[in-house]
Design a protein around this motif. Sequence first.
Motif, PDB file in Angstrom:
ATOM      1  N   ASN A 122       1.725   3.272  -2.553  1.00 17.79           N
ATOM      2  CA  ASN A 122       0.925   4.409  -3.003  1.00 17.79           C
ATOM      3  C   ASN A 122       0.768   4.422  -4.523  1.00 17.79           C
ATOM      4  O   ASN A 122       1.212   3.509  -5.226  1.00 17.79           O
ATOM      5  CB  ASN A 122       1.526   5.723  -2.504  1.00 17.79           C
ATOM      6  N   ARG A 123       0.148   5.460  -5.049  1.00 21.29           N
ATOM      7  CA  ARG A 123      -0.101   5.557  -6.484  1.00 21.29           C
ATOM      8  C   ARG A 123       1.205   5.611  -7.276  1.00 21.29           C
ATOM      9  O   ARG A 123       1.298   5.070  -8.375  1.00 21.29           O
ATOM     10  CB  ARG A 123      -0.938   6.810  -6.775  1.00 21.29           C
ATOM     11  N   LEU A 124       2.226   6.252  -6.713  1.00 23.13           N
ATOM     12  CA  LEU A 124       3.513   6.335  -7.398  1.00 23.13           C
ATOM     13  C   LEU A 124       4.076   4.948  -7.667  1.00 23.13           C
ATOM     14  O   LEU A 124       4.580   4.673  -8.753  1.00 23.13           O
ATOM     15  CB  LEU A 124       4.505   7.153  -6.555  1.00 23.13           C
ATOM     16  N   ARG A 125       3.975   4.057  -6.682  1.00 21.68           N
ATOM     17  CA  ARG A 125       4.476   2.689  -6.865  1.00 21.68           C
ATOM     18  C   ARG A 125       3.668   1.962  -7.926  1.00 21.68           C
ATOM     19  O   ARG A 125       4.228   1.233  -8.761  1.00 21.68           O
ATOM     20  CB  ARG A 125       4.413   1.938  -5.533  1.00 21.68           C
ATOM     21  N   PHE A 126       2.361   2.119  -7.916  1.00 21.54           N
ATOM     22  CA  PHE A 126       1.519   1.478  -8.923  1.00 21.54           C
ATOM     23  C   PHE A 126       1.826   2.034 -10.307  1.00 21.54           C
ATOM     24  O   PHE A 126       1.823   1.304 -11.304  1.00 21.54           O
ATOM     25  CB  PHE A 126       0.045   1.678  -8.584  1.00 21.54           C
ATOM     26  N   GLN A 127       2.117   3.315 -10.387  1.00 25.39           N
ATOM     27  CA  GLN A 127       2.429   3.937 -11.668  1.00 25.39           C
ATOM     28  C   GLN A 127       3.707   3.345 -12.259  1.00 25.39           C
ATOM     29  O   GLN A 127       3.828   3.207 -13.483  1.00 25.39           O
ATOM     30  CB  GLN A 127       2.590   5.453 -11.485  1.00 25.39           C
ATOM     31  N   ARG A 128       4.653   2.974 -11.404  1.00 27.43           N
ATOM     32  CA  ARG A 128       5.876   2.344 -11.904  1.00 27.43           C
ATOM     33  C   ARG A 128       5.555   1.029 -12.600  1.00 27.43           C
ATOM     34  O   ARG A 128       6.176   0.681 -13.602  1.00 27.43           O
ATOM     35  CB  ARG A 128       6.868   2.091 -10.764  1.00 27.43           C
ATOM     36  N   PHE A 129       4.575   0.298 -12.061  1.00 30.48           N
ATOM     37  CA  PHE A 129       4.143  -0.934 -12.723  1.00 30.48           C
ATOM     38  C   PHE A 129       3.550  -0.619 -14.094  1.00 30.48           C
ATOM     39  O   PHE A 129       3.855  -1.295 -15.089  1.00 30.48           O
ATOM     40  CB  PHE A 129       3.120  -1.657 -11.861  1.00 30.48           C
TER      41      PHE A 129
ATOM     42  N   THR B 288      15.504   1.833   0.889  1.00 31.40           N
ATOM     43  CA  THR B 288      14.838   2.422   2.049  1.00 31.40           C
ATOM     44  C   THR B 288      14.174   3.741   1.678  1.00 31.40           C
ATOM     45  O   THR B 288      13.012   3.999   2.032  1.00 31.40           O
ATOM     46  CB  THR B 288      15.852   2.658   3.184  1.00 31.40           C
ATOM     47  N   LEU B 289      14.900   4.579   0.950  1.00 32.05           N
ATOM     48  CA  LEU B 289      14.342   5.860   0.531  1.00 32.05           C
ATOM     49  C   LEU B 289      13.174   5.666  -0.428  1.00 32.05           C
ATOM     50  O   LEU B 289      12.148   6.349  -0.337  1.00 32.05           O
ATOM     51  CB  LEU B 289      15.433   6.699  -0.138  1.00 32.05           C
ATOM     52  N   ARG B 290      13.321   4.700  -1.352  1.00 31.56           N
ATOM     53  CA  ARG B 290      12.252   4.467  -2.319  1.00 31.56           C
ATOM     54  C   ARG B 290      11.011   3.910  -1.628  1.00 31.56           C
ATOM     55  O   ARG B 290       9.882   4.287  -1.955  1.00 31.56           O
ATOM     56  CB  ARG B 290      12.714   3.503  -3.419  1.00 31.56           C
ATOM     57  N   ALA B 291      11.213   3.005  -0.669  1.00 26.04           N
ATOM     58  CA  ALA B 291      10.075   2.451   0.060  1.00 26.04           C
ATOM     59  C   ALA B 291       9.314   3.547   0.788  1.00 26.04           C
ATOM     60  O   ALA B 291       8.073   3.548   0.821  1.00 26.04           O
ATOM     61  CB  ALA B 291      10.554   1.378   1.045  1.00 26.04           C
ATOM     62  N   GLN B 292      10.053   4.474   1.368  1.00 27.73           N
ATOM     63  CA  GLN B 292       9.404   5.585   2.053  1.00 27.73           C
ATOM     64  C   GLN B 292       8.634   6.454   1.067  1.00 27.73           C
ATOM     65  O   GLN B 292       7.526   6.910   1.362  1.00 27.73           O
ATOM     66  CB  GLN B 292      10.450   6.415   2.791  1.00 27.73           C
ATOM     67  N   ALA B 293       9.212   6.677  -0.109  1.00 27.22           N
ATOM     68  CA  ALA B 293       8.574   7.532  -1.106  1.00 27.22           C
ATOM     69  C   ALA B 293       7.376   6.850  -1.750  1.00 27.22           C
ATOM     70  O   ALA B 293       6.451   7.519  -2.217  1.00 27.22           O
ATOM     71  CB  ALA B 293       9.585   7.916  -2.191  1.00 27.22           C
ATOM     72  N   GLU B 294       7.368   5.509  -1.770  1.00 21.71           N
ATOM     73  CA  GLU B 294       6.315   4.776  -2.466  1.00 21.71           C
ATOM     74  C   GLU B 294       5.308   4.144  -1.515  1.00 21.71           C
ATOM     75  O   GLU B 294       4.507   3.316  -1.920  1.00 21.71           O
ATOM     76  CB  GLU B 294       6.938   3.695  -3.355  1.00 21.71           C
ATOM     77  N   CYS B 295       5.335   4.535  -0.246  1.00 18.42           N
ATOM     78  CA  CYS B 295       4.414   3.971   0.742  1.00 18.42           C
ATOM     79  C   CYS B 295       3.321   4.984   1.073  1.00 18.42           C
ATOM     80  O   CYS B 295       3.603   6.170   1.276  1.00 18.42           O
ATOM     81  CB  CYS B 295       5.181   3.591   2.013  1.00 18.42           C
ATOM     82  N   ASP B 296       2.087   4.513   1.111  1.00 18.72           N
ATOM     83  CA  ASP B 296       0.985   5.368   1.528  1.00 18.72           C
ATOM     84  C   ASP B 296       1.067   5.536   3.042  1.00 18.72           C
ATOM     85  O   ASP B 296       0.962   4.544   3.784  1.00 18.72           O
ATOM     86  CB  ASP B 296      -0.351   4.726   1.142  1.00 18.72           C
ATOM     87  N   PRO B 297       1.269   6.753   3.531  1.00 22.52           N
ATOM     88  CA  PRO B 297       1.516   6.938   4.969  1.00 22.52           C
ATOM     89  C   PRO B 297       0.331   6.579   5.854  1.00 22.52           C
ATOM     90  O   PRO B 297       0.511   6.273   7.030  1.00 22.52           O
ATOM     91  CB  PRO B 297       1.854   8.430   5.076  1.00 22.52           C
ATOM     92  N   LEU B 298      -0.878   6.587   5.310  1.00 20.11           N
ATOM     93  CA  LEU B 298      -2.052   6.282   6.128  1.00 20.11           C
ATOM     94  C   LEU B 298      -2.246   4.783   6.294  1.00 20.11           C
ATOM     95  O   LEU B 298      -2.369   4.275   7.417  1.00 20.11           O
ATOM     96  CB  LEU B 298      -3.310   6.906   5.509  1.00 20.11           C
ATOM     97  N   THR B 299      -2.255   4.049   5.184  1.00 18.65           N
ATOM     98  CA  THR B 299      -2.618   2.629   5.225  1.00 18.65           C
ATOM     99  C   THR B 299      -1.408   1.703   5.309  1.00 18.65           C
ATOM    100  O   THR B 299      -1.553   0.533   5.668  1.00 18.65           O
ATOM    101  CB  THR B 299      -3.426   2.255   3.978  1.00 18.65           C
ATOM    102  N   GLY B 300      -0.234   2.174   4.929  1.00 19.88           N
ATOM    103  CA  GLY B 300       0.949   1.326   4.953  1.00 19.88           C
ATOM    104  C   GLY B 300       1.137   0.479   3.715  1.00 19.88           C
ATOM    105  O   GLY B 300       2.158  -0.206   3.579  1.00 19.88           O
ATOM    106  N   VAL B 301       0.171   0.474   2.794  1.00 15.39           N
ATOM    107  CA  VAL B 301       0.359  -0.234   1.526  1.00 15.39           C
ATOM    108  C   VAL B 301       1.070   0.712   0.560  1.00 15.39           C
ATOM    109  O   VAL B 301       1.360   1.869   0.873  1.00 15.39           O
ATOM    110  CB  VAL B 301      -0.986  -0.709   0.940  1.00 15.39           C
TER     111      VAL B 301
END
Length: 313
Positions: A162-169, A147-160
């Motif tokens: 964010n860059r942090l999540r893509f960087q993990r990939f 839950t915490l990670r999803a909040q940290a990795e979600c773009d607050p504007l669009t809901g998809v």
Amino acid sequence: MKNIHLQETFRPAPSTNDIGKPDAALNLYDQAASIVPMGAFSCDLASERLSWTGGVLDIFGLSSEHTPERQATVEMYTEASREALSRKRSHAIASRSGFSLDASIIRPDGAERWIRINAAVRSVNGRATTLYGMKQDITEDRARWETLRAQAECDPLTGVANRLRFQRFLERPNDEPVLERIGALILFDLDGFKQINDRWGHAAGDACLVAFGDRLKTAFPQARLVSRIGGDEFAVLLPPLGAQGKAERAVRWITRSLLGPVKWNGERLPISASLGMAFASEHTEFNPQALFVTADRALYEAKKGRSTISDCA
């Protein structure tokens, strides 16, 4: 709870602090295990016979009346966790070392549980004989963390994502099994986005970003990841798509659904976009960074040549 083949290995040796009770340390372990869902296990590597304490049986949702069989319990792991367990277990046995792993299992009752495995190898005369250790149920901790990670990795504007999540990939090791299920990367860049902001204001630009993110999720329901990686840039990770030429034509056809005006405050805001695609090679080792560089280069060429996705209407 009855233990199955509980080996002496798991009994802490009595110490001078045991206040004269030989089993005081074991009783202390049992009391602690009743608070934290955990247990001990061992596997004889020659016969693959398992020995589990009651705590492990409870985690796996199994009865203490039957000895667990290794192959049956391995099948309870989800595919990704089973691959990781096999890889780490084999390495530990070969190197006579140990490993730690957080893994997902599906119990016979259909419940998914997350467990943490800490294992070590016992060897005799240089030959690995036993794999042993502890398994702990971390399902609740994992849910809180996700839950915490999803909040940290979600773009607050669009809901998809964010860059942090893509960087993990991008930073995943090349040999990670999950990467075998990535077939293509598409990068999108909205054209004329600055003009939208300049003419109608940033609220209008935000509306376009939100609409485009929603359209990406709808157009690519099978996507491994949809992410906003920059101001007006998005990335979509897709599973293997088959023949590259056919897949590319299909993707370009699908992307037409991303276009069309965005209705905002009585206005019709135009959306067009450039895209760059890169496909994972079937003949070379998968490299996330190389895939991104290739897609980014294709996007740059598309924008330079104004080869955009445009609304045919």
